[in-house]
Scaffold this active site. Structure first.
Site, mmCIF file in Angstrom:
data_model
loop_
_atom_site.group_PDB
_atom_site.id
_atom_site.type_symbol
_atom_site.label_atom_id
_atom_site.label_comp_id
_atom_site.label_asym_id
_atom_site.label_seq_id
_atom_site.Cartn_x
_atom_site.Cartn_y
_atom_site.Cartn_z
ATOM 1 N N GLY A 1 -8.733 -0.771 22.546
ATOM 2 C CA GLY A 1 -9.292 -0.486 21.448
ATOM 3 C C GLY A 1 -10.273 0.958 21.520
ATOM 4 O O GLY A 1 -10.183 1.818 22.522
ATOM 5 N N ILE B 1 -13.936 3.203 21.849
ATOM 6 C CA ILE B 1 -15.016 3.159 22.896
ATOM 7 C C ILE B 1 -15.912 2.208 22.498
ATOM 8 O O ILE B 1 -16.629 1.400 23.297
ATOM 9 C CB ILE B 1 -15.278 4.614 23.028
ATOM 10 C CG1 ILE B 1 -14.263 5.517 24.040
ATOM 11 C CG2 ILE B 1 -16.693 4.597 23.902
ATOM 12 C CD1 ILE B 1 -14.913 6.983 24.230
ATOM 13 N N GLU C 1 -12.318 11.306 18.479
ATOM 14 C CA GLU C 1 -10.864 10.671 18.265
ATOM 15 C C GLU C 1 -10.660 10.659 16.730
ATOM 16 O O GLU C 1 -11.410 9.777 16.252
ATOM 17 C CB GLU C 1 -10.764 9.478 19.053
ATOM 18 C CG GLU C 1 -9.499 9.034 19.055
ATOM 19 C CD GLU C 1 -9.073 7.637 19.547
ATOM 20 O OE1 GLU C 1 -10.037 6.916 19.555
ATOM 21 O OE2 GLU C 1 -8.265 7.614 20.564
ATOM 22 N N THR D 1 -16.046 -0.372 20.601
ATOM 23 C CA THR D 1 -15.540 -1.820 20.941
ATOM 24 C C THR D 1 -15.794 -2.268 22.504
ATOM 25 O O THR D 1 -16.103 -3.214 22.678
ATOM 26 C CB THR D 1 -14.150 -2.117 20.536
ATOM 27 O OG1 THR D 1 -14.111 -1.587 19.189
ATOM 28 C CG2 THR D 1 -13.815 -3.534 20.536
ATOM 29 N N GLY D 2 -15.196 -1.266 23.386
ATOM 30 C CA GLY D 2 -15.340 -1.408 24.786
ATOM 31 C C GLY D 2 -16.637 -1.553 25.259
ATOM 32 O O GLY D 2 -16.978 -2.538 26.231
ATOM 33 N N GLU E 1 -9.078 -0.374 28.113
ATOM 34 C CA GLU E 1 -8.053 0.695 27.788
ATOM 35 C C GLU E 1 -8.859 1.360 26.626
ATOM 36 O O GLU E 1 -8.416 0.625 25.549
ATOM 37 C CB GLU E 1 -6.780 0.386 27.527
ATOM 38 C CG GLU E 1 -6.256 -0.086 29.030
ATOM 39 C CD GLU E 1 -5.682 1.325 29.895
ATOM 40 O OE1 GLU E 1 -6.062 2.284 29.394
ATOM 41 O OE2 GLU E 1 -5.399 0.861 31.013
ATOM 42 N N CYS F 1 -3.200 6.818 21.469
ATOM 43 C CA CYS F 1 -4.433 7.172 22.318
ATOM 44 C C CYS F 1 -4.089 8.264 23.268
ATOM 45 O O CYS F 1 -5.000 9.235 23.737
ATOM 46 C CB CYS F 1 -4.977 5.971 23.144
ATOM 47 S SG CYS F 1 -3.431 4.986 24.067
ATOM 48 N N LYS G 1 -5.637 -12.085 21.077
ATOM 49 C CA LYS G 1 -5.928 -11.739 19.528
ATOM 50 C C LYS G 1 -5.378 -10.413 19.193
ATOM 51 O O LYS G 1 -5.954 -9.352 19.763
ATOM 52 C CB LYS G 1 -7.624 -11.772 19.446
ATOM 53 C CG LYS G 1 -7.903 -11.524 18.131
ATOM 54 C CD LYS G 1 -9.492 -11.267 17.765
ATOM 55 C CE LYS G 1 -9.532 -9.655 17.546
ATOM 56 N NZ LYS G 1 -8.926 -9.411 16.352
HETATM 57 P P1 NAD Z 1 -10.512 -1.509 17.621
HETATM 58 O O1 NAD Z 1 -11.840 -1.281 18.760
HETATM 59 O O2 NAD Z 1 -11.374 -1.040 16.182
HETATM 60 O O3 NAD Z 1 -10.048 -2.983 17.510
HETATM 61 C C1 NAD Z 1 -9.226 -3.323 18.776
HETATM 62 C C2 NAD Z 1 -9.371 -4.899 18.931
HETATM 63 O O4 NAD Z 1 -10.910 -5.008 19.183
HETATM 64 C C3 NAD Z 1 -9.016 -5.389 17.657
HETATM 65 O O5 NAD Z 1 -8.299 -6.666 17.931
HETATM 66 C C4 NAD Z 1 -10.283 -6.034 17.088
HETATM 67 O O6 NAD Z 1 -10.458 -6.877 16.025
HETATM 68 C C5 NAD Z 1 -11.319 -6.161 18.026
HETATM 69 N N1 NAD Z 1 -12.750 -5.913 18.070
HETATM 70 C C6 NAD Z 1 -13.435 -5.059 17.238
HETATM 71 N N2 NAD Z 1 -14.414 -5.249 17.389
HETATM 72 C C7 NAD Z 1 -14.849 -6.103 18.490
HETATM 73 C C8 NAD Z 1 -15.942 -6.757 18.698
HETATM 74 N N3 NAD Z 1 -17.140 -6.702 18.465
HETATM 75 N N4 NAD Z 1 -15.721 -7.788 20.045
HETATM 76 C C9 NAD Z 1 -14.581 -8.321 20.276
HETATM 77 N N5 NAD Z 1 -13.629 -7.666 19.775
HETATM 78 C C10 NAD Z 1 -13.513 -6.735 18.822
HETATM 79 O O7 NAD Z 1 -9.328 -0.242 17.814
HETATM 80 P P2 NAD Z 1 -8.501 -0.367 16.804
HETATM 81 O O8 NAD Z 1 -9.049 0.489 15.552
HETATM 82 O O9 NAD Z 1 -7.472 -1.522 16.617
HETATM 83 O O10 NAD Z 1 -7.442 0.765 17.818
HETATM 84 C C11 NAD Z 1 -7.444 2.087 17.898
HETATM 85 C C12 NAD Z 1 -8.386 2.340 19.124
HETATM 86 O O11 NAD Z 1 -7.555 1.943 20.257
HETATM 87 C C13 NAD Z 1 -8.234 3.938 19.435
HETATM 88 O O12 NAD Z 1 -9.728 4.103 19.846
HETATM 89 C C14 NAD Z 1 -7.333 4.142 20.169
HETATM 90 O O13 NAD Z 1 -7.700 5.218 21.188
HETATM 91 C C15 NAD Z 1 -7.349 2.717 21.096
HETATM 92 N N6 NAD Z 1 -6.216 2.841 22.148
HETATM 93 C C16 NAD Z 1 -6.204 2.763 23.487
HETATM 94 C C17 NAD Z 1 -5.172 2.696 24.010
HETATM 95 C C18 NAD Z 1 -5.093 2.886 25.723
HETATM 96 O O14 NAD Z 1 -4.106 2.822 26.158
HETATM 97 N N7 NAD Z 1 -6.161 3.387 26.238
HETATM 98 C C19 NAD Z 1 -3.950 2.324 23.450
HETATM 99 C C20 NAD Z 1 -3.900 2.606 22.170
HETATM 100 C C21 NAD Z 1 -4.859 2.363 21.314
#
Ligand code: NAD
Length: 498
Positions: A230, A232, A385, A234-235, A252, A286, A178
């Site tokens: 994504g 933290i 962040e 979300t993780g 990640e 990130c 997704k």
């Molecule tokens: P996000 O967590 O908002 O979204 C990431 C993905 O998760 C999207 O596809 C989103 O639709 C999905 N998502 C959101 N809520 C969800 C839920 N409740 N259940 C399942 N899926 C869900 O993050 P973002 O705004 O798209 O990206 C930015 C974040 O990603 C920043 O925190 C950044 O640091 C992190 N990031 C980390 C790395 C790494 O390698 N560690 C790389 C790039 C980005």
């Protein structure tokens, strides 16, 4: 301008959402709608998971030899290579990243990653060993995990997707993926390129909100592993959902990278590194440097040079070759950055550069590269962040203080340290609680080396053989070599009678 209408790719077919609804995809540089994409539902996600499950259980993909999967991945790399300029242009248009960055960094790395995992799977070895007691032979196999779901952010839409797709497919898993709703286009284009190459059901793309589709991908019990990049928060939610059937989780998450400058560092090299690593991809990275700790003896000179260099950053249309920094991905992300700048000022930090929307640009989600000094460790701009172009510079007196402050965040993804004495630099690198530490560099990733966090930045590595291993599980097969009806250890149960 023509608006492209996309469909989702499920079970080898292009389908609309079962709700019949679609959402708009925006070019953040112009605020214009560039595409319509299906607003998928949980039913659509289930359909995709069922298709990946069926494909996995049929053996159509996991039973291929490593050579066969390797050749297929290589042919995907070649077709992406043929289409790389078009994909880079789309990525630039959808994310707002500069065309030179999308074309000269994202796409070459995507192709290299596909080729790396195509090669790596042929080198993935199990092990065989005689059992210590001499009664048997043990075979250690690495097998695919099964159905993998992958959830992708918007900052590197295709590039981070490939970090999951390439090792997952190389290892023999099937996949449902997704993209983030801001940036679904290049992943759907990638699916078009691979639809005739991969067997039906092996690779599925669903589009729609994280709260619905993402929730299904993280909680459905037919999924064996969920891989997420994504935020933290979300993780954390995904970890909880994945516990329903004890899925393997690969996370990640975010970062708040420190950048430590020792008194003997080259100010020219360190400021150059800080500018690039703080503001590339409009700081939506990130690993971006966000907290610079400079020794007090060189602080003022460092800030003066840094600001001089920041003034040279050319903001504007990302499709223009001479642009260094494009817009943020969305109005929400631009507003968030703006709020953090206001907060920094309120908290008592001093604005040394930027801090506003650039004058003279009427449309698009642009924000100036921004540098704060007088930042305190406890301030929210230092701890949280922002994911926007805001760099904080802080003074330190002793190395211990710099290391302690660098480690004093919940994040642990990436860090760097700059100076001349390699022993001292290495000792500091050893003390930093981050999954990736650069010395006199900040930001380099290569396919052969692992990328991933410590602490709340998550666990599980992307890139490298470590990532390929993540997408496998280990099986131990034991072969009896005694040929005896009653093995020696049975006596533990029976005694030596009978
Ligand atoms: P996000 O967590 O908002 O979204 C990431 C993905 O998760 C999207 O596809 C989103 O639709 C999905 N998502 C959101 N809520 C969800 C839920 N409740 N259940 C399942 N899926 C869900 O993050 P973002 O705004 O798209 O990206 C930015 C974040 O990603 C920043 O925190 C950044 O640091 C992190 N990031 C980390 C790395 C790494 O390698 N560690 C790389 C790039 C980005």
């Amino acid at each position: 301008m023509a608006i492209e209408h996309y469909k989702m790719f499920i079970d080898g077919k292009w389908v609309e959402s079962s709700s019949g609804q679609a959402f708009d995809v925006i070019n953040p540089a112009t605020e214009e709608v560039i595409a319509k994409v299906p607003l998928g539902t949980r039913d659509d996600a289930r359909h995709a998971i069922d298709s990946a499950r069926k494909a996995f259980d049929s053996g159509v993909w996991p039973d291929k030899t490593p050579m066969e999967r390797s050749n297929i991945l290589w042919s995907i790399a070649e077709i992406v290579e043929k289409n790389s300029l078009r994909l880079a242009q789309l990525e630039s248009k959808n994310v707002g990243k500069t065309i030179k960055y999308a074309r000269d960094s994202d796409l070459p790395f995507i192709i290299d990653n596909l080729k790396f995992f195509s090669g790596a799977i042929r080198n993935m070895e199990g092990r065989a060993a005689m059992n210590y007691s001499g009664m048997g032979l043990s075979v250690i196999k690495r097998e695919p995990i099964g159905v993998v779901s992958a959830i992708i952010p918007w900052n590197y839409p295709l590039y981070i997707a490939i970090w999951k797709i390439a090792p997952a497919l190389a290892a023999g898993n099937t996949l449902v993926i997704k993209p983030a709703s801001y940036t679904p286009i290049t992943l759907l284009e990638f699916a078009k390129l691979t639809e005739k190459i991969l067997p039906k059901g092996v690779f599925n793309v669903v589009t729609g909100p994280g709260e619905t589709i993402g929730t299904e991908l993280a909680s459905n019990s037919k999924v064996d592993m969920v891989a997420v990049t994504g935020d933290i928060s979300t993780g954390k939610k995904i970890m909880q959902m994945a516990s329903s059937n004890v899925k393997k989780v690969h996370l990640e998450l975010g970062g708040k990278a420190p950048f430590i400058v020792l008194p003997d560092a080259s100010i020219d090299a360190a400021t150059e590194g800080a500018i690039v690593s703080a503001f590339w991809n409009t700081a939506q990275d990130c690993t971006a440097s966000t907290r610079v700790y400079v020794h007090e003896s060189i602080h003022n000179k460092f800030v003066e040079t840094l600001v001089k260099k920041a003034k040279k950053i050319r903001i504007g249309d990302p499709s223009n070759e001479s642009t260094d920094m494009g817009p943020l991905v969305s109005a929400k992300q631009r507003d968030r950055t703006e709020q953090y700048v206001k907060l920094g000022i309120k908290e008592g930090a001093k604005l040394a550069f930027g801090g506003n929307r650039p004058k003279g640009i009427k449309r698009g989600f642009y924000f100036e590269p921004t540098i704060f000094t007088n930042v305190e460790q406890k301030m929210r701009i230092c701890q949280e962040e922002i994911f926007g172009p805001v760099l904080s510079v802080m003074k330190y007196k002793t190395i211990d203080e710099a290391v302690e402050k660098a480690n004093d965040v919940v994040y642990g993804l990436a860090a760097s340290v700059w100076g001349k004495d390699i022993t001292q630099l290495t000792n500091i690198a050893n003390r930093l609680r981050f999954g990736e530490v650069w010395i006199n560099e900040h930001g380099v990733l290569v396919s052969e080396m692992p990328h991933g966090g410590y602490k709340q930045s998550g666990f599980g590595k992307d890139l490298s053989i470590y990532s390929l291993e993540e997408y496998t599980q280990i099986k131990h097969i034991y072969i009896d070599t005694t040929g005896l009806a009653r093995k020696p250890w049975y006596y533990v149960v029976y005694g030596d009678k009978g």
